[in-house]
Design a protein around this motif. Structure first.
Motif, mmCIF file in Angstrom:
data_model
loop_
_atom_site.group_PDB
_atom_site.id
_atom_site.type_symbol
_atom_site.label_atom_id
_atom_site.label_comp_id
_atom_site.label_asym_id
_atom_site.label_seq_id
_atom_site.Cartn_x
_atom_site.Cartn_y
_atom_site.Cartn_z
ATOM 1 N N TRP A 154 0.831 -1.201 0.000
ATOM 2 C CA TRP A 154 0.000 0.000 0.000
ATOM 3 C C TRP A 154 0.860 1.241 0.000
ATOM 4 O O TRP A 154 1.657 1.473 0.902
ATOM 5 C CB TRP A 154 -0.920 0.026 1.217
ATOM 6 C CG TRP A 154 -1.878 1.174 1.203
ATOM 7 C CD1 TRP A 154 -2.710 1.546 0.185
ATOM 8 C CD2 TRP A 154 -2.097 2.107 2.258
ATOM 9 N NE1 TRP A 154 -3.443 2.647 0.545
ATOM 10 C CE2 TRP A 154 -3.095 3.012 1.819
ATOM 11 C CE3 TRP A 154 -1.571 2.265 3.524
ATOM 12 C CZ2 TRP A 154 -3.552 4.059 2.602
ATOM 13 C CZ3 TRP A 154 -2.037 3.303 4.316
ATOM 14 C CH2 TRP A 154 -3.023 4.185 3.852
ATOM 15 N N SER A 177 -4.729 4.641 -4.714
ATOM 16 C CA SER A 177 -6.106 4.246 -4.990
ATOM 17 C C SER A 177 -6.667 3.273 -3.963
ATOM 18 O O SER A 177 -5.934 2.611 -3.233
ATOM 19 C CB SER A 177 -6.169 3.600 -6.375
ATOM 20 O OG SER A 177 -5.525 2.343 -6.347
ATOM 21 N N LEU A 178 -7.969 3.202 -3.965
ATOM 22 C CA LEU A 178 -8.677 2.223 -3.149
ATOM 23 C C LEU A 178 -8.276 0.810 -3.576
ATOM 24 O O LEU A 178 -8.159 -0.087 -2.740
ATOM 25 C CB LEU A 178 -10.191 2.424 -3.276
ATOM 26 C CG LEU A 178 -11.083 1.452 -2.520
ATOM 27 C CD1 LEU A 178 -10.812 1.521 -1.022
ATOM 28 C CD2 LEU A 178 -12.543 1.739 -2.807
ATOM 29 N N TYR A 222 -5.223 -0.196 -1.760
ATOM 30 C CA TYR A 222 -5.549 -0.489 -0.371
ATOM 31 C C TYR A 222 -6.176 -1.878 -0.247
ATOM 32 O O TYR A 222 -5.795 -2.658 0.634
ATOM 33 C CB TYR A 222 -6.496 0.570 0.199
ATOM 34 C CG TYR A 222 -6.754 0.371 1.665
ATOM 35 C CD1 TYR A 222 -5.892 0.904 2.610
ATOM 36 C CD2 TYR A 222 -7.835 -0.374 2.114
ATOM 37 C CE1 TYR A 222 -6.103 0.710 3.957
ATOM 38 C CE2 TYR A 222 -8.054 -0.579 3.456
ATOM 39 C CZ TYR A 222 -7.188 -0.029 4.375
ATOM 40 O OH TYR A 222 -7.387 -0.244 5.715
ATOM 41 N N VAL A 223 -7.118 -2.193 -1.113
ATOM 42 C CA VAL A 223 -7.780 -3.501 -1.076
ATOM 43 C C VAL A 223 -6.780 -4.613 -1.366
ATOM 44 O O VAL A 223 -6.762 -5.638 -0.673
ATOM 45 C CB VAL A 223 -8.973 -3.544 -2.068
ATOM 46 C CG1 VAL A 223 -9.516 -4.951 -2.221
ATOM 47 C CG2 VAL A 223 -10.069 -2.587 -1.615
ATOM 48 N N SER A 272 -4.602 -5.035 1.663
ATOM 49 C CA SER A 272 -5.384 -5.629 2.749
ATOM 50 C C SER A 272 -5.586 -7.120 2.545
ATOM 51 O O SER A 272 -5.453 -7.910 3.486
ATOM 52 C CB SER A 272 -6.740 -4.943 2.873
ATOM 53 O OG SER A 272 -6.582 -3.588 3.184
ATOM 54 N N TRP A 307 -9.499 1.583 7.361
ATOM 55 C CA TRP A 307 -9.849 2.447 6.239
ATOM 56 C C TRP A 307 -10.781 3.569 6.700
ATOM 57 O O TRP A 307 -10.573 4.739 6.350
ATOM 58 C CB TRP A 307 -10.482 1.643 5.107
ATOM 59 C CG TRP A 307 -10.870 2.491 3.938
ATOM 60 C CD1 TRP A 307 -12.120 2.910 3.597
ATOM 61 C CD2 TRP A 307 -9.989 3.053 2.954
ATOM 62 N NE1 TRP A 307 -12.067 3.698 2.476
ATOM 63 C CE2 TRP A 307 -10.769 3.797 2.059
ATOM 64 C CE3 TRP A 307 -8.612 2.995 2.761
ATOM 65 C CZ2 TRP A 307 -10.237 4.466 0.979
ATOM 66 C CZ3 TRP A 307 -8.076 3.673 1.677
ATOM 67 C CH2 TRP A 307 -8.878 4.394 0.796
ATOM 68 N N LYS A 346 -9.682 7.471 6.761
ATOM 69 C CA LYS A 346 -10.433 8.487 6.017
ATOM 70 C C LYS A 346 -10.939 9.597 6.941
ATOM 71 O O LYS A 346 -10.904 10.776 6.585
ATOM 72 C CB LYS A 346 -11.608 7.851 5.257
ATOM 73 C CG LYS A 346 -11.172 7.116 4.023
ATOM 74 C CD LYS A 346 -10.490 8.088 3.084
ATOM 75 C CE LYS A 346 -10.066 7.470 1.802
ATOM 76 N NZ LYS A 346 -9.344 8.407 0.945
#
Length: 185
Positions: free
Chosen positions: A96, A101-102, A105-106, A109, A170, A174
């Motif tokens: 990460w 971007s998301l 992160y995904v 994770s 997350w 945020k």
């Protein structure tokens, strides 16, 4: 950032992580419990670096051992927890890239959760199961069977734990982003 400021941040996050270890939620069985002490460790990763986040992990673990030791369960479980969280955070940090971007992160994770799960399978087979049988008088092989224990308890628990950690972090990341921008490297 000065060394004094880094040390202060590590100390505060370590204390917070230690306090979060007191709040455990049983998942799957009574002895497999989820806590959110990883959140300050991941915050140290964001604000400082991997080395600092691992320092937070070690300090909160020493505090747990010194101030809240529950005997055999702590002496066997805590080293496993240290290694599992270290694997999760290390894999997560490798994949990460902050403020990306998301999708990144995904991906991080999921890989960290998989690393956590594999680590805990190995540690249960070679470390926990034999030690609990010998020192706690709880033989998992006799009580459940090793394969059944691993497939119905350890694997689902660690997959669920990793996903919950990722989702909670997350949301916190945020929510704290305006504050964290002042600290991030």
């Amino acid at each position: 950032m000065t060394n004094t400021r880094k040390l202060a941040i590590v100390a505060v996050l370590s204390a917070l992580s230690f306090l979060l270890m007191f709040y455990e939620i049983p998942l799957i069985t009574e002895f497999l419990k989820l806590d959110f002490s990883i959140i300050p460790i991941l915050l140290a990763l964001v604000v400082l670096d991997l080395k600092s986040s691992l320092a937070v992990l070690l300090i909160r673990s020493v505090l747990k051992l010194a101030l809240n030791n529950n005997g055999v369960g702590t002496l066997i479980g805590l080293p496993m927890n240290i290694l599992a969280v270290a694997v999760f955070v290390s894999v997560f940090s490798l994949l990460w890239k902050k403020r990306k971007s998301l999708f990144d992160y995904v991906k991080a994770s999921l890989a960290a959760t998989l690393g956590l799960t594999i680590t805990m399978i190995i540690l249960n087979v070679i470390y926990a199961v034999p030690l609990y049988a010998r020192f706690a008088g709880f033989d998992i092989n006799k009580a459940f069977g090793l394969s059944k224990y691993l497939l119905t308890m350890i694997v689902p628990y660690n997959l669920l734990e990793g996903v919950i950690w990722a989702l909670v972090f997350w949301l916190i990341y945020k929510l704290l982003q305006p504050v964290l921008k002042r600290y991030e490297k």
